[in-house]
Design a protein around this motif. Structure first.
Motif, PDB file in Angstrom:
ATOM      1  N   THR A   1     -25.763 -14.675 -60.952  1.00 14.56           N
ATOM      2  CA  THR A   1     -26.668 -14.366 -59.870  1.00 14.56           C
ATOM      3  C   THR A   1     -28.302 -14.315 -60.434  1.00 14.56           C
ATOM      4  O   THR A   1     -28.850 -14.929 -59.771  1.00 14.56           O
ATOM      5  CB  THR A   1     -26.398 -12.834 -59.607  1.00 14.56           C
TER       6      THR A   1
ATOM      7  N   ASN B   1     -27.697 -16.495 -51.249  1.00 13.55           N
ATOM      8  CA  ASN B   1     -27.646 -15.109 -50.640  1.00 13.55           C
ATOM      9  C   ASN B   1     -26.824 -14.408 -51.834  1.00 13.55           C
ATOM     10  O   ASN B   1     -25.646 -14.248 -51.834  1.00 13.55           O
ATOM     11  CB  ASN B   1     -26.878 -15.167 -49.382  1.00 13.55           C
ATOM     12  N   SER B   2     -27.670 -13.679 -52.605  1.00 11.43           N
ATOM     13  CA  SER B   2     -27.343 -12.922 -53.843  1.00 11.43           C
ATOM     14  C   SER B   2     -26.281 -11.781 -53.275  1.00 11.43           C
ATOM     15  O   SER B   2     -25.268 -11.603 -53.597  1.00 11.43           O
ATOM     16  CB  SER B   2     -28.299 -12.195 -54.647  1.00 11.43           C
ATOM     17  N   ALA B   3     -26.540 -10.921 -52.275  1.00 14.08           N
ATOM     18  CA  ALA B   3     -25.735  -9.956 -51.584  1.00 14.08           C
ATOM     19  C   ALA B   3     -24.452 -10.535 -51.328  1.00 14.08           C
ATOM     20  O   ALA B   3     -23.339  -9.935 -51.607  1.00 14.08           O
ATOM     21  CB  ALA B   3     -26.335  -9.355 -50.530  1.00 14.08           C
ATOM     22  N   PHE B   4     -24.262 -11.601 -50.312  1.00 13.14           N
ATOM     23  CA  PHE B   4     -23.109 -11.824 -49.897  1.00 13.14           C
ATOM     24  C   PHE B   4     -22.298 -12.692 -51.021  1.00 13.14           C
ATOM     25  O   PHE B   4     -21.261 -12.380 -51.149  1.00 13.14           O
ATOM     26  CB  PHE B   4     -23.711 -13.309 -49.063  1.00 13.14           C
ATOM     27  N   PHE B   5     -23.046 -13.287 -51.838  1.00 15.05           N
ATOM     28  CA  PHE B   5     -22.120 -14.042 -53.210  1.00 15.05           C
ATOM     29  C   PHE B   5     -21.536 -12.823 -54.109  1.00 15.05           C
ATOM     30  O   PHE B   5     -20.413 -13.090 -54.322  1.00 15.05           O
ATOM     31  CB  PHE B   5     -23.122 -14.629 -54.092  1.00 15.05           C
TER      32      PHE B   5
ATOM     33  N   THR C   1     -20.787  -9.824 -53.145  1.00  8.95           N
ATOM     34  CA  THR C   1     -19.713  -9.072 -52.408  1.00  8.95           C
ATOM     35  C   THR C   1     -18.265 -10.054 -52.276  1.00  8.95           C
ATOM     36  O   THR C   1     -17.434  -9.487 -52.376  1.00  8.95           O
ATOM     37  CB  THR C   1     -20.318  -8.885 -50.908  1.00  8.95           C
ATOM     38  N   ILE C   2     -18.782 -11.212 -51.911  1.00  7.28           N
ATOM     39  CA  ILE C   2     -17.493 -12.087 -51.809  1.00  7.28           C
ATOM     40  C   ILE C   2     -16.775 -12.372 -53.256  1.00  7.28           C
ATOM     41  O   ILE C   2     -15.370 -12.361 -53.292  1.00  7.28           O
ATOM     42  CB  ILE C   2     -17.819 -13.605 -51.253  1.00  7.28           C
TER      43      ILE C   2
END
Length: 354
Positions: A75, A297-301, A303-304
């Protein structure tokens, strides 16, 4: 070592240690607060409880921290445009992955090494502290089979490697042919030395005229070679905790007795095979990571990635429990999924990168 490799390792180890320390503090702190009222007033025992709990949670937090540390490292590399800069300089994904996989393997081997020591029994030790039985090392009325013998210990002290009131029954053709009774026994030099023994032998050919029991007395004799006190204790209690070394010894012993060793194999495989599930996971995460911050997209990355990690870990943990319950063979439930996961990571790496 290349400058880029040093930079990667420094970033990864830093984030790994921060996450590991955070998880340890969280789990150990919550557990300590939960059981604080049941702990002895002794500060030494409370510190021992924390130490044992730290290692026990380490078997869970260390593998997860290795993956979470890699997620955080990626990240920051992407957001700082460091990863795309590496690619622009001609650094391949293989050169990025290799040092990370090597340091991850090192930490995993350290964990396996620790589980080869008495620290592998941390859960049992901390449980004994809660129950105020930490200084009690005694088991009663143990009856087990070993080779052609059936052995009874009235009292067994595994840590002190001694026993009291021992009875050994030698069996031949499903018949008791000899009985050895001793007041005390000590395990030394891979043998049991029985003191003040009474030996009763049954005659081979029994008739009504001259058949009689042969009774003799010895100051001491040695027998039951290789029948270790810790193994006796573990097998009799049906424990779910073994060190790596004790697990291997127990499997070798029980195999000679033609006993079921699936549960102990499950414990052994979970200690030396399961932690390596992090290696293919690290590879797969990098494969599906976009190097450009513009499309990232850091938040999506995060989280997944975390969700996928916990899902994989949950599946591995579930299969481990099925193997421990002898529902599925240990080789199928533990070794096969990890091997298939490695194959999947290699196939994806070959298709996406090579």
């Amino acid at each position: 070592m290349k400058i880029i490799t040093k930079y990667l390792l420094a970033k990864y180890v830093k984030y790994f240690l921060i996450i590991l320390l955070s998880l340890e503090l969280f789990f150990v702190g919550i557990d300590f607060l939960q059981y604080f009222s049941r702990l002895p007033n002794s500060a030494n025992l409370q510190l021992l409880y924390i130490m044992y709990n730290v290692f026990f949670t380490l078997t869970i937090t260390l593998p997860l921290s290795l993956v979470f540390g890699w997620i955080v490292t990626l990240t920051f590399l992407i957001k700082d445009n460091a990863l795309v800069s590496f690619y622009s300089l001609g650094v391949s994904k293989r050169e990025i992955l290799l040092p990370i996989l090597l340091i991850t393997t090192f930490f995993t081997l350290v964990l396996i090494g620790l589980q080869s020591t008495p620290l592998a029994y941390s859960y049992e030790q901390k449980d004994k502290i809660i129950k105020n039985k930490y200084f009690i090392d005694e088991q009663k009325n143990i009856f087990l089979k070993y080779n052609e013998y059936f052995v009874y210990f009235k009292k067994l002290y595994p840590l002190e490697k001694k026993a009291e009131d021992i009875h050994i029954f030698k069996i031949h053709n499903q018949d008791v042919v000899e009985i050895i009774v001793g007041k005390k026994a000590f395990y030394q030099n891979s043998k049991w030395y029985v003191l003040d023994t009474k030996i009763i032998k049954k005659p081979e050919n029994i008739n009504w005229v001259d058949s009689k029991l042969d009774v003799s007395y010895e100051k001491f004799l040695y027998t039951l070679e290789g029948f270790e006190p810790q193994i006796i204790s573990n097998v009799y209690k049906g424990k779910a905790q073994y060190s790596v070394i004790d697990a291997i010894r127990t499997i070798l012993l029980l195999d000679t007795q033609e006993s079921n060793t699936n549960k102990i194999k499950a414990i052994l495989y979970s200690q030396i095979v399961t932690p390596f599930f992090v290696l293919p996971l690290i590879v797969i995460i990098l494969i599906f990571t976009s190097p450009s911050s513009r499309f990232f997209n850091s938040a999506f990355f995060i989280t997944i990635s975390i969700f996928s990690t916990l899902t994989v870990w949950g599946i591995v943990f579930l299969l481990q429990k099925l193997a421990l319950g002898s529902v599925v063979l240990a080789e199928i439930a533990i070794i096969l999924p990890v091997v298939l996961f490695f194959i999947l990571a290699y196939v994806l790496y070959y298709k996406k990168i090579i």
